[in-house]
Design a protein around this motif. Sequence first.
Motif, PDB file in Angstrom:
ATOM      1  N   VAL A  89       0.856  -1.190   0.000  1.00  0.00           N
ATOM      2  CA  VAL A  89       0.000   0.000   0.000  1.00  0.00           C
ATOM      3  C   VAL A  89       0.891   1.239   0.000  1.00  0.00           C
TER       4      VAL A  89
ATOM      5  N   THR B  30      -2.890   4.395  -3.132  1.00  0.00           N
ATOM      6  CA  THR B  30      -4.219   4.459  -2.541  1.00  0.00           C
ATOM      7  C   THR B  30      -4.497   5.904  -2.178  1.00  0.00           C
TER       8      THR B  30
ATOM      9  N   LEU C 288      -9.275  -1.484   0.080  1.00  0.00           N
ATOM     10  CA  LEU C 288      -8.206  -2.423   0.411  1.00  0.00           C
ATOM     11  C   LEU C 288      -8.775  -3.794   0.776  1.00  0.00           C
TER      12      LEU C 288
END
Length: 308
Positions: A5, A285, A294
Amino acid sequence: MELRVFTEPQQGAAYDDLLSVAQEAERLGFGAFFRSDHYLTMGGDGLPGPSDAWITLAGIARETSTIRLGTLMTSATFRHPGPLAIAVAGVDQMSGGRVELGLGAGWFEAEHSAYGIPFPDTRERFDVLEEQLAVITGLWGSAGGFSFEGEHYTVRDSPGLPKPAQAKPPVLIGGGGKKRTPALAARYADEFNLPFMPFDDGLVQNDRVRRACEEIGRDPASMRFSSALVLCVGANEAEVARRAAAIGREVDELRENGLAGTPQEVVDKIGRYAESGQTRLYLQTLDLQDLDHLRLVAAEVMPHIADR
């Protein structure tokens, strides 16, 4: 293929927002939580304002236990190499050895002007980056008495303390430069990252890095290759469109340039990256409030790429 991420807090995020994303990413099984290192928004008001990458990662290090932490990329213009080596080593200790340092030459002139940071020309920025890589890795690896003399930095008889928990935190270098970027990566990097680059262009750049490794006698197989791509996945077309609108992007453009679409589309696209020899993807993100995004990737994408 490992999924990580990657957040852009300069676009608007408080520390608590970042912590929530990092903790959820850890719970879901993502390999790492990374953040950009910027001091100015690139669109919108940027509220509540910029946060320092290494200060926030230090806090997150104490509130997580397994997920790896790092930057894409810390700018060499922001800090002197000695204090940066100390900060990264400290966060590595605080995390129990989970830190990685992405280091780049810097590019965003407006943020330098906004916060009184000198912004040299391109050649000088790369000279600074090269010397910082030498000093930081030298300080981490020395047994004491480390010295370095360059055009921009001189270090004399440094104890090289504190030491990171890892023998050496992994170093990431990335970008599209044709000569100096591959050469610096071959010499200093554990991982080479392609930031938002067209797929075929990335293949060419990775080959440049492999050749640069060979030129200095390094096995190209010792380099890990990765890409950063904006994330926009939905269980159906309506959800894809909603998530694209939330970040101000068009669905067709995201499908062309990012990691976007339904879970099966995304799994197929990840397969192309895996086949090219890349083993990590950094999922940019942008909507940090949408943790269901997610969760969808963890449930519907991750299980299908474990063997890729």
